[in-house]
Write a protein that holds these residues in place. Structure first.
Motif, mmCIF file in Angstrom:
data_model
loop_
_atom_site.group_PDB
_atom_site.id
_atom_site.type_symbol
_atom_site.label_atom_id
_atom_site.label_comp_id
_atom_site.label_asym_id
_atom_site.label_seq_id
_atom_site.Cartn_x
_atom_site.Cartn_y
_atom_site.Cartn_z
ATOM 1 N N VAL A 135 0.867 -1.186 0.000
ATOM 2 C CA VAL A 135 0.000 0.000 0.000
ATOM 3 C C VAL A 135 0.895 1.223 0.000
ATOM 4 O O VAL A 135 1.829 1.323 0.811
ATOM 5 C CB VAL A 135 -0.938 0.009 1.220
ATOM 6 C CG1 VAL A 135 -1.741 1.312 1.280
ATOM 7 C CG2 VAL A 135 -1.876 -1.195 1.181
ATOM 8 N N SER A 136 0.633 2.144 -0.895
ATOM 9 C CA SER A 136 1.477 3.327 -1.019
ATOM 10 C C SER A 136 1.370 4.210 0.222
ATOM 11 O O SER A 136 0.408 4.133 0.990
ATOM 12 C CB SER A 136 1.090 4.126 -2.265
ATOM 13 O OG SER A 136 -0.262 4.547 -2.186
ATOM 14 N N THR B 258 -4.661 2.890 -3.883
ATOM 15 C CA THR B 258 -3.417 2.956 -3.109
ATOM 16 C C THR B 258 -2.704 1.617 -3.030
ATOM 17 O O THR B 258 -1.542 1.559 -2.633
ATOM 18 C CB THR B 258 -3.677 3.458 -1.677
ATOM 19 O OG1 THR B 258 -4.547 2.531 -0.994
ATOM 20 C CG2 THR B 258 -4.329 4.833 -1.696
#
Length: 207
Positions: free
Chosen positions: A64-65, A142
Motif C-alpha cells: 500500500v502506497s 493505493t
C-alpha cells in the motif's frame, strides 16, 4: 507471547503461549501494549480482512502506497501457509531482503508487517484461511502489486507448493510489474517516508 524481529526490519514474528486442557486451548493472538513495547510501532486495527484459498494459491506480493500506508497483523486461522515479507522501501539498508514464516492454525504464530513493506503468501492446504488486521481501511488506488516470481527477488515459493502442483494466481498478480518496473513507476515507498510515518504514529499515541 514472544515477539522477535525478523530478517526484515520492522517486521516481527509473534509466538503466542498456548494454554491447553481437556476442552481445547486458549491464547492471546494480539495485545496492543505488548506489541508496541517490543517493536516501537503503534498498531491500532481499523479493518479486518479474511481470505480463503485452495492449496497452491499464491496471493501477493502486495503493498500500500504512503500515504496512507497500511500495517498488517497476519494470522492463519485455518489450514497452513508460507508467509513472505519483503523490504522494498527505497533507500532502506536492507532493501530486497525477505523473510518467510510457516503460519498454521495449530501454532497460531502471527506476523506483523509495518507500513512500506510488501507481503504475500502461498496456501499449503485446501481451505486455508488467513486473517489480516489492518491499520487503515481500504483506499481505492493505493494498493499495488509486485511480480512474486521476479528473479531479482528470488523468493522461496517452491518450499510450499505441492510436488507437481500448479500455482494459482489472480490475473492482476500474474501481470504485476517486476521490482525494476515498479521502481520506475514510482510505486515503492521511500524509507525516509516510512520512518517519518512510524515516528508520527508514535507521537500521536503519546499525545
Amino acid at each position: 507471547m514472544g515477539i522477535t524481529e525478523m530478517a526484515v526490519p520492522d517486521a516481527y514474528r509473534i509466538t503466542p503461549r498456548l494454554l491447553g486442557d481437556a476442552r481445547g486451548s486458549f491464547h492471546e493472538s494480539y495485545a496492543h501494549d505488548a506489541l508496541a513495547e517490543a517493536t516501537g510501532h503503534v498498531f491500532r486495527p481499523s479493518q479486518v480482512n479474511y481470505s480463503v484459498s485452495r492449496r497452491d494459491t499464491l496471493r501477493g506480493l502486495h503493498g500500500v502506497s504512503i500515504p496512507p500506508g497500511q500495517a498488517k497483523y497476519v494470522t492463519c486461522v485455518r489450514g497452513s501457509l508460507l508467509d513472505v515479507v519483503v523490504d522494498l522501501r527505497l533507500g532502506s539498508p536492507t532493501f530486497g531482503v525477505y523473510d518467510s514464516t510457516v503460519l498454521d492454525a495449530h501454532e497460531a504464530t502471527a506476523v506483523y508487517v509495518a507500513e512500506g513493506l510488501v507481503h504475500g503468501f502461498v496456501a499449503m492446504e485446501d481451505d486455508t484461511c488467513i486473517s489480516y488486521l489492518c491499520s487503515t481501511q481500504y483506499v481505492p488506488g493505493t494498493q499495488f502489486e509486485i511480480q512474486p516470481f521476479d528473479a531479482e527477488l528470488a523468493l522461496p515459493w517452491e518450499r510450499a507448493v505441492s510436488p507437481g502442483g500448479k500455482v494459482l494466481m489472480s490475473g492482476k498478480d500474474e501481470q504485476a510489474p517486476t521490482l525494476a518496473q515498479a521502481a520506475d513507476r514510482g510505486l515503492l515507498a521511500r524509507y525516509e517516508d516510512c520512518l517519518a510515518l512510524y515516528a508520527r504514529l508514535r507521537g500521536e499515541a503519546a499525545a
